[in-house]
Motif scaffolding. Structure first.
Motif: not given
Length: 189
Positions: A52-53, A56, A86, A90
């Motif tokens: 998920g986050d 980052r 980024q 992902k």
């Protein structure tokens, strides 16, 4: 799946679905990693699981490393680079950064600690394959950049050895022909 079959059929799978992977499966993979051979039971590996986050952290490190190399960019170009970097974080719903914490500054012991950690990564890859997951081991210059170590709170006596991207495969892996062991083996009787 029989172990020998798993070793022969495992492939790196870079294209995976963004479907979440159950925590129990990731924990099982990490447990398998800790069964890797390691000289004198040093257990030098460290794992950082990003989902998920949490991914980052990796994306920010990739971005900062890219910015360091391209200092003369305009705002629009910097935004494009930031977005591109980024996206690397992902590519899969789970990314495991694998590091070694060296037990000494002796180069032989450091080499052995790296080898043990590489074996742990292989155990993760084989375990993922056995569970029907796709996985790929990524490395490259950013892994050795000080910014990457900082992202994971690693010190001078630690080293990132790779990132393992894990998810459910988008498609079946394509078998690849390997060089026969006969071509790379010398028998010394």
């Amino acid at each position: 799946m029989h172990l020998l079959q798993a070793i022969e059929s495992r492939r790196s799978i870079g294209k995976v679905k963004q479907k979440p992977v159950d925590r129990e499966k990731i924990e099982a993979l990490l447990k398998l990693a800790t069964y890797a051979p390691n000289h004198r039971m040093t257990e030098p590996w460290r794992f950082f699981v990003m989902q998920g986050d949490g991914r980052r952290v990796l994306g920010d490190a990739y971005r900062d490393i890219a910015f360091e190399k391209a200092t003369d960019l305009s705002g629009e170009s910097r935004t494009l680079i930031a977005t591109t970097q980024q996206k690397k974080a992902k590519r899969a719903p789970v990314i495991v950064a694998v590091a070694t914490s060296f037990r000494s500054h002796d180069e032989i012991e450091r080499t052995e600690d790296r080898a043990a950690t590489y074996a742990a990564i292989q155990n993760i890859l084989l375990g993922a394959h056995g569970m029907g997951l796709g996985a790929i081991w990524r490395s490259g210059a950013p892994m050795y950049h000080p910014r990457m170590k900082k992202a994971f709170g690693l010190g001078d006596n630690d080293e990132i050895l790779g990132l393992v991207y894990i998810g459910y495969p988008e498609e079946a892996p394509v078998p690849k022909q390997r060089t026969s062991f006969l071509e790379v083996t010398t028998w010394m009787d």
